[in-house]
Design a protein around this motif. Sequence first.
Motif, PDB file in Angstrom:
ATOM      1  N   UNK A 286       7.917  11.443  -4.892  1.00 59.74           N
ATOM      2  CA  UNK A 286       6.766  11.087  -4.014  1.00 59.74           C
ATOM      3  C   UNK A 286       7.170  10.506  -2.885  1.00 59.74           C
ATOM      4  N   UNK A 287       7.204  10.869  -1.577  1.00 56.41           N
ATOM      5  CA  UNK A 287       7.657  10.230  -0.065  1.00 56.41           C
ATOM      6  C   UNK A 287       6.357  10.085   0.550  1.00 56.41           C
ATOM      7  N   UNK A 288       6.045   8.834   0.858  1.00 57.86           N
ATOM      8  CA  UNK A 288       5.002   8.747   1.823  1.00 57.86           C
ATOM      9  C   UNK A 288       5.471   7.830   3.122  1.00 57.86           C
ATOM     10  N   UNK A 289       5.383   8.142   4.179  1.00 57.07           N
ATOM     11  CA  UNK A 289       5.692   7.455   5.368  1.00 57.07           C
ATOM     12  C   UNK A 289       7.323   7.443   5.506  1.00 57.07           C
ATOM     13  N   UNK A 290       8.039   8.470   4.990  1.00 57.74           N
ATOM     14  CA  UNK A 290       9.261   8.426   4.878  1.00 57.74           C
ATOM     15  C   UNK A 290       9.876   7.700   3.777  1.00 57.74           C
ATOM     16  N   UNK A 291       9.267   6.844   3.052  1.00 57.56           N
ATOM     17  CA  UNK A 291       9.458   5.981   1.856  1.00 57.56           C
ATOM     18  C   UNK A 291       9.387   6.564   0.702  1.00 57.56           C
ATOM     19  N   UNK A 292      10.419   6.501  -0.576  1.00 59.85           N
ATOM     20  CA  UNK A 292      10.127   6.973  -1.746  1.00 59.85           C
ATOM     21  C   UNK A 292       9.018   5.788  -2.322  1.00 59.85           C
TER      22      UNK A 292
ATOM     23  N   UNK B  71       0.973  -1.374  -0.043  1.00 55.48           N
ATOM     24  CA  UNK B  71      -0.130   0.162  -0.124  1.00 55.48           C
ATOM     25  C   UNK B  71       0.867   1.154   0.174  1.00 55.48           C
ATOM     26  N   UNK B  72       1.125   1.906  -1.029  1.00 57.78           N
ATOM     27  CA  UNK B  72       2.040   2.845  -1.450  1.00 57.78           C
ATOM     28  C   UNK B  72       1.677   4.195  -0.583  1.00 57.78           C
ATOM     29  N   UNK B  73       0.308   4.658  -0.493  1.00 59.90           N
ATOM     30  CA  UNK B  73      -0.178   5.810  -0.037  1.00 59.90           C
ATOM     31  C   UNK B  73      -1.494   5.407   0.975  1.00 59.90           C
ATOM     32  N   UNK B  74      -1.865   6.365   1.755  1.00 59.21           N
ATOM     33  CA  UNK B  74      -2.796   6.363   3.049  1.00 59.21           C
ATOM     34  C   UNK B  74      -4.089   6.370   2.062  1.00 59.21           C
ATOM     35  N   UNK B  75      -5.184   5.624   2.461  1.00 56.64           N
ATOM     36  CA  UNK B  75      -6.518   5.521   1.857  1.00 56.64           C
ATOM     37  C   UNK B  75      -7.454   5.656   3.041  1.00 56.64           C
ATOM     38  N   UNK B  76      -8.658   6.677   2.737  1.00 53.51           N
ATOM     39  CA  UNK B  76      -9.935   6.648   3.737  1.00 53.51           C
ATOM     40  C   UNK B  76     -10.961   6.296   2.645  1.00 53.51           C
ATOM     41  N   UNK B  77     -11.754   5.567   3.399  1.00 49.07           N
ATOM     42  CA  UNK B  77     -12.925   4.940   2.714  1.00 49.07           C
ATOM     43  C   UNK B  77     -14.171   4.996   3.558  1.00 49.07           C
ATOM     44  N   UNK B  78     -15.360   5.562   2.998  1.00 45.89           N
ATOM     45  CA  UNK B  78     -16.603   5.475   3.669  1.00 45.89           C
ATOM     46  C   UNK B  78     -17.533   4.303   3.858  1.00 45.89           C
ATOM     47  N   UNK B  79     -18.369   4.350   4.516  1.00 42.77           N
ATOM     48  CA  UNK B  79     -19.662   3.328   4.514  1.00 42.77           C
ATOM     49  C   UNK B  79     -20.465   4.154   3.619  1.00 42.77           C
TER      50      UNK B  79
ATOM     51  N   UNK C 117       4.031  13.447   9.889  1.00 42.75           N
ATOM     52  CA  UNK C 117       4.268  12.513   8.861  1.00 42.75           C
ATOM     53  C   UNK C 117       5.351  12.879   7.758  1.00 42.75           C
ATOM     54  N   UNK C 118       6.162  12.116   7.492  1.00 44.15           N
ATOM     55  CA  UNK C 118       7.063  12.462   6.234  1.00 44.15           C
ATOM     56  C   UNK C 118       6.231  11.917   4.886  1.00 44.15           C
ATOM     57  N   UNK C 119       5.204  12.681   4.624  1.00 45.51           N
ATOM     58  CA  UNK C 119       4.383  12.537   3.415  1.00 45.51           C
ATOM     59  C   UNK C 119       4.730  13.692   2.577  1.00 45.51           C
ATOM     60  N   UNK C 120       5.623  13.618   1.375  1.00 44.45           N
ATOM     61  CA  UNK C 120       6.302  14.671   0.664  1.00 44.45           C
ATOM     62  C   UNK C 120       6.260  14.718  -0.822  1.00 44.45           C
ATOM     63  N   UNK C 121       5.846  15.810  -1.584  1.00 47.58           N
ATOM     64  CA  UNK C 121       5.966  15.830  -2.994  1.00 47.58           C
ATOM     65  C   UNK C 121       6.994  16.608  -3.224  1.00 47.58           C
ATOM     66  N   UNK C 122       7.813  16.483  -4.164  1.00 46.71           N
ATOM     67  CA  UNK C 122       8.790  17.150  -4.825  1.00 46.71           C
ATOM     68  C   UNK C 122       8.613  17.388  -5.984  1.00 46.71           C
ATOM     69  N   UNK C 123       8.433  18.602  -6.588  1.00 48.97           N
ATOM     70  CA  UNK C 123       8.032  18.696  -7.907  1.00 48.97           C
ATOM     71  C   UNK C 123       9.283  18.810  -8.894  1.00 48.97           C
ATOM     72  N   UNK C 124       8.768  19.067 -10.191  1.00 43.31           N
ATOM     73  CA  UNK C 124      10.011  19.231 -11.165  1.00 43.31           C
ATOM     74  C   UNK C 124      10.088  20.744 -11.531  1.00 43.31           C
ATOM     75  N   UNK C 125       9.638  21.573 -10.846  1.00 43.65           N
ATOM     76  CA  UNK C 125       9.981  23.035 -11.199  1.00 43.65           C
ATOM     77  C   UNK C 125       9.556  23.839  -9.855  1.00 43.65           C
ATOM     78  N   UNK C 126       9.933  25.114  -9.937  1.00 50.51           N
ATOM     79  CA  UNK C 126       9.661  25.932  -8.935  1.00 50.51           C
ATOM     80  C   UNK C 126       8.253  26.646  -9.334  1.00 50.51           C
ATOM     81  N   UNK C 127       7.328  26.524  -8.577  1.00 47.86           N
ATOM     82  CA  UNK C 127       5.912  27.223  -8.736  1.00 47.86           C
ATOM     83  C   UNK C 127       5.989  28.660  -8.883  1.00 47.86           C
TER      84      UNK C 127
END
Length: 561
Positions: free
Chosen positions: A545-551, A267-275, A519-529
């Motif tokens: 893309x880094x989620x939970x400290x892992x690439x 599971x590479x990313x965090x998931x929230x699911x409804x009823x 949490x180390x959930x991080x996005x590194x983009x390819x440009x300076x916005x």
Amino acid sequence: MSVTADLIIHNGRLRTMDAKRPIAQALAVLANRIIRVGSDAACEALRGPDTQVIDAGGATVLPGFNEAHLHIFGGGVSLGQLSLADVKGAEQLAARIAEWRAENPEAEFVACHSAAYNIISDDRLPLRQDLDLICPDLPLEVVASDHHTSWVNTAALRLAGIERGFALAPGSEVVVGDDGLATGELREAPAMNLVAARSPSGGRASLGAVSSAEESGITADQRAADIEAIRAGLAYCASYGITSIQNMDGNYYQLDILRELEADGALPIRVRVPYLLTPDTDPRHVRIAADWRQEFQSDFITCDFVKLFADGVVESGTAVMVEGYSDAPGKNGTPLFSPASMNAAVELADSLGLQVAVHAIGDGAVRQVLDAYEAARKANGARDSRHRIEHVELLHDDDFPRFRELGAVASMQPPHPPGAMDFPVSTYLPRIGEAREDTAFRSRELLEAGVPLVFSSDWPVARLSPMAGIQAAVTRKPWRQGGKDQSVTLDQALNAYTAAGAWVEFREGTKGRLAPGYLADIAILDADLDAVPAERLGNVAAAVTICNGRIVYRSDAAEHS
């Protein structure tokens, strides 16, 4: 003993979403948490012999995007289907389908998605006869871009046994012509699934939009295919810098698959699911959501809210209006829940401490949901509920102030306003009429009124890319001269895709910011916005893309940098 970081990102333009330090150069991570944010020198002090170092190259670094409204199972399935997003006219449609069939000679069913309502003609909706001319021998399913309508050929109608229609509850319809035969138009999920259930995917991706019960009769091979579809969807999310998603259809089957992926470390990313509470379900079944909340509560999977559909969509006339459609004055759309049923469900969910999210597009549906939230507040007392309204395409002036008064959250999608990205104005604006244009997609007005605003894509209804959505939000123009400006600033849009997404799921203390302890959930983009023109923001991509400290994702360009 000095602390050394596991990971350092330096030489970046960090937009932290943290008011205490909104801009920084670098950050350091230990295990799955950010431990320092500041200058390159400050973070370099935590470097050890085994520290992984990523040079951001002067590009923007953000908290991982929180995609607050999508359909992960359906999105994953759509990656293997034929997209018609850029197709217009019968000739182009025929050519695209012929090309797909040549590439898939063993196919026994043609499943397409993301079609415009005017894909055949600006003057009418597609008919089975149109599709029969293009594909007479195989069942053909063409799903509209909003995923609330599909059009099928005669072979598909015959396969599903609905050539002469099918009785369904109000709000969904197998459209039948004056000749007593189905026209090929299927409105809303219950009707659409009659054919989708016979497709290669078995329609299982939409089970959460049709039934909230655990589905039976699924074979091992089917489950394996479904797991792969969801895996593909999750990986696709990660490739856009997304580290958290909030699914908007849910059943136990999907949750069980996600739990299996988590157990396998897949599971590479965090998931929230409804009823999902459907209109034909006893409102007391909301209590099941409370049980699921206890069963599914981990760092990567949560099930802690209730989802309902109040209406359909404008284009098909299934959105509920306060007043009639401009091109059909006597029609207002049919509410999917009675006021009593919706109030009962919302009041019970609220009493159990559950958040509620309701799809409401027409101004009549939005009013009904606000009424339900008001009833819950009167019954249970005011609390920090963060109840949401999804889409809010039309908001009557009389109901505008109620949003803030009731503490409701506006969960909106920048790709949805016609003309902002992929949806045409020609099939939308004539339905609502010029007088209602200033009450449509009121994102800037709501934000300025102090209403919490959350942005997302609604993938696969629209393109997943957060940066494309941000461009749409920032560059949005009024439809007519003198119309209201509903654009937002870049900072507002970024907040709505990151910190606000974390806040709406009650996780603002752990994610949505680049700050120590988060949490180390991080996005590194390819440009300076800051160096990218507004009209080119959609071209900016995720480099890492880094989620939970892992690439969990690294672009080819980043791999070789």
